[in-house]
Design a protein around this motif. Structure first.
Motif, PDB file in Angstrom:
ATOM      1  N   THR A   1       0.812  -1.200   0.000  1.00 28.34           N
ATOM      2  CA  THR A   1       0.000   0.000   0.000  1.00 28.34           C
ATOM      3  C   THR A   1       0.853   1.261   0.000  1.00 28.34           C
ATOM      4  O   THR A   1       0.620   2.175  -0.772  1.00 28.34           O
ATOM      5  CB  THR A   1      -0.925   0.012   1.231  1.00 28.34           C
ATOM      6  OG1 THR A   1      -1.747  -1.147   1.187  1.00 28.34           O
ATOM      7  CG2 THR A   1      -1.813   1.239   1.221  1.00 28.34           C
TER       8      THR A   1
ATOM      9  N   SER B   1       0.723   3.855  -3.094  1.00 31.47           N
ATOM     10  CA  SER B   1       0.050   5.114  -2.827  1.00 31.47           C
ATOM     11  C   SER B   1       1.006   6.294  -2.800  1.00 31.47           C
ATOM     12  O   SER B   1       0.597   7.431  -2.972  1.00 31.47           O
ATOM     13  CB  SER B   1      -0.733   5.044  -1.510  1.00 31.47           C
ATOM     14  OG  SER B   1       0.135   4.772  -0.430  1.00 31.47           O
TER      15      SER B   1
ATOM     16  N   PHE C   1      -6.565   1.798  -0.230  1.00 29.32           N
ATOM     17  CA  PHE C   1      -5.662   2.891  -0.598  1.00 29.32           C
ATOM     18  C   PHE C   1      -6.354   4.235  -0.352  1.00 29.32           C
ATOM     19  O   PHE C   1      -6.731   4.937  -1.292  1.00 29.32           O
ATOM     20  CB  PHE C   1      -5.240   2.755  -2.069  1.00 29.32           C
ATOM     21  CG  PHE C   1      -4.601   1.434  -2.392  1.00 29.32           C
ATOM     22  CD1 PHE C   1      -3.264   1.197  -2.094  1.00 29.32           C
ATOM     23  CD2 PHE C   1      -5.349   0.414  -2.968  1.00 29.32           C
ATOM     24  CE1 PHE C   1      -2.677  -0.027  -2.377  1.00 29.32           C
ATOM     25  CE2 PHE C   1      -4.761  -0.814  -3.250  1.00 29.32           C
ATOM     26  CZ  PHE C   1      -3.429  -1.040  -2.950  1.00 29.32           C
TER      27      PHE C   1
ATOM     28  N   LEU D   1      -1.553  -2.709  -7.544  1.00 27.11           N
ATOM     29  CA  LEU D   1      -2.655  -2.151  -6.763  1.00 27.11           C
ATOM     30  C   LEU D   1      -3.938  -2.961  -6.980  1.00 27.11           C
ATOM     31  O   LEU D   1      -4.644  -3.310  -6.033  1.00 27.11           O
ATOM     32  CB  LEU D   1      -2.850  -0.692  -7.171  1.00 27.11           C
ATOM     33  CG  LEU D   1      -3.955   0.136  -6.516  1.00 27.11           C
ATOM     34  CD1 LEU D   1      -3.527   1.599  -6.450  1.00 27.11           C
ATOM     35  CD2 LEU D   1      -5.263   0.039  -7.299  1.00 27.11           C
TER      36      LEU D   1
END
Length: 322
Positions: free
Chosen positions: A2, A6, A37, A224
């Motif tokens: 993550t 991100s 996210f 992702l």
């Protein structure tokens, strides 16, 4: 994962068809990703596809394997959107160069469902009267149902779900055959009168699952998207899609499947049927869950040896003439 993803992406544009069901599915994906996210902004961008615009012609006669995906794919290649959410059953098994199937989400019930007019609420599909008018836009459903119920009258039905249900409720049809998953996602599960047994109708390849497509070289985005993948659904659908791809069938041909996973074994059943239901070949292959596409390919080869190719060639010739 993550923090890595991100930190390098701030806004992601999601492509969707404009239909009510497509938007519900896309916003579900957006919500799942937003939970994982929270520092990324996800924006939904809608587009109309060819399949959405042509509503007065049966799907199989439009003659395009990317009826509900092409415009979204162009959007990705033109960098107008970053990824697209599809009903996996609408996504061709051969994607344009540069695009890839990034992830497959958890599958809803993939079965077909019987939805009836009020006057038939005490009936099942096996007990509907002779001459009952059944609405479906799917050659796969048509071919299998004609085999089991040659005494029904089958009539094409197009439009969004509310339009089709309105035609049913007004008496234009005695019953419709729809995807149980779509009814459930639209909050209309109560309209499912009967889940059609797989012994009567094997479901479409990928039915009930969502497929997310993006540029094949966008590794950060794919990482992702993998965060919401469902491994068992992925393996089942990869086997199904390999089966369809090996037979060179499109989304609108009479090819049905069913997959089951037991431990580390995947079992795939497939059928190819003529539109009138008089010719059909069906078989089952089991194998290692670690090689789902190999199972799909083996089943396709086995059905081809039993006459599947001849059935498909007859169908394509018939559609070309019409």
């Amino acid at each position: 994962m993550t923090s890595v993803v991100s930190s390098s992406i701030t806004t992601i544009r999601i492509g969707s068809r404009k239909s009510q069901l497509a938007l519900i599915q896309t916003h579900w994906v957006k919500e799942q990703l937003s939970l994982k996210f929270p520092n990324i902004q996800f924006e939904v961008h809608t587009m109309s596809t060819k399949g959405d615009k042509i509503l007065d012609v049966p799907l199989a006669k439009i003659g395009d394997k990317a009826l509900f995906t092409k415009e979204l794919e162009l959007g990705m290649m033109n960098r107008e959107i970053d990824f697209a959410v599809h009903s996996l059953k609408d996504l061709p098994t051969r994607l344009p160069e540069g695009l890839g199937l990034a992830t497959i989400t958890e599958r809803e019930n993939p079965a077909d469902a019987l939805v009836v007019h009020e006057k038939h609420k005490d009936k099942q599909i096996e007990t509907l009267p002779e001459g009952a008018v059944i609405g479906t836009s799917s050659l796969r459903r048509l071919a299998q149902l004609r085999h089991h119920f040659p005494h029904f009258e089958f009539k094409d039905v197009r439009g969004n779900l509310n339009t089709r249900l309105g035609k049913l409720d007004s008496g234009e049809y005695d019953a419709l055959i729809l995807a149980a998953a779509g009814l459930g996602r639209l909050g209309m599960a109560e309209r499912v009168h009967q889940v059609i047994p797989k012994e009567i109708s094997l479901h479409a390849v990928g039915q009930g699952a969502l497929g997310i497509e993006c540029l094949a070289d966008n590794e950060k985005l794919i990482s992702l998207l993998k965060s919401i993948e469902h491994p068992q659904t992925r393996d089942r659908c990869l086997a199904e899609r390999a089966f369809l791809r090996e037979l060179e069938g499109g989304c609108q041909v009479p090819i049905g499947v069913n997959t089951e996973i037991n431990g580390d074994e995947l079992t795939l059943t497939g059928i190819v049927a003529s539109i009138d239901g008089t010719k059909r070949v069906q078989d089952t292959v089991s194998g290692s869950l670690s090689e789902p596409e190999k199972i799909g390919t083996q089943l396709a080869q086995r059905l081809r040896e039993q006459g599947a190719q001849e059935i498909l060639e007859e169908i394509f010739a018939t559609l070309d003439r019409s």
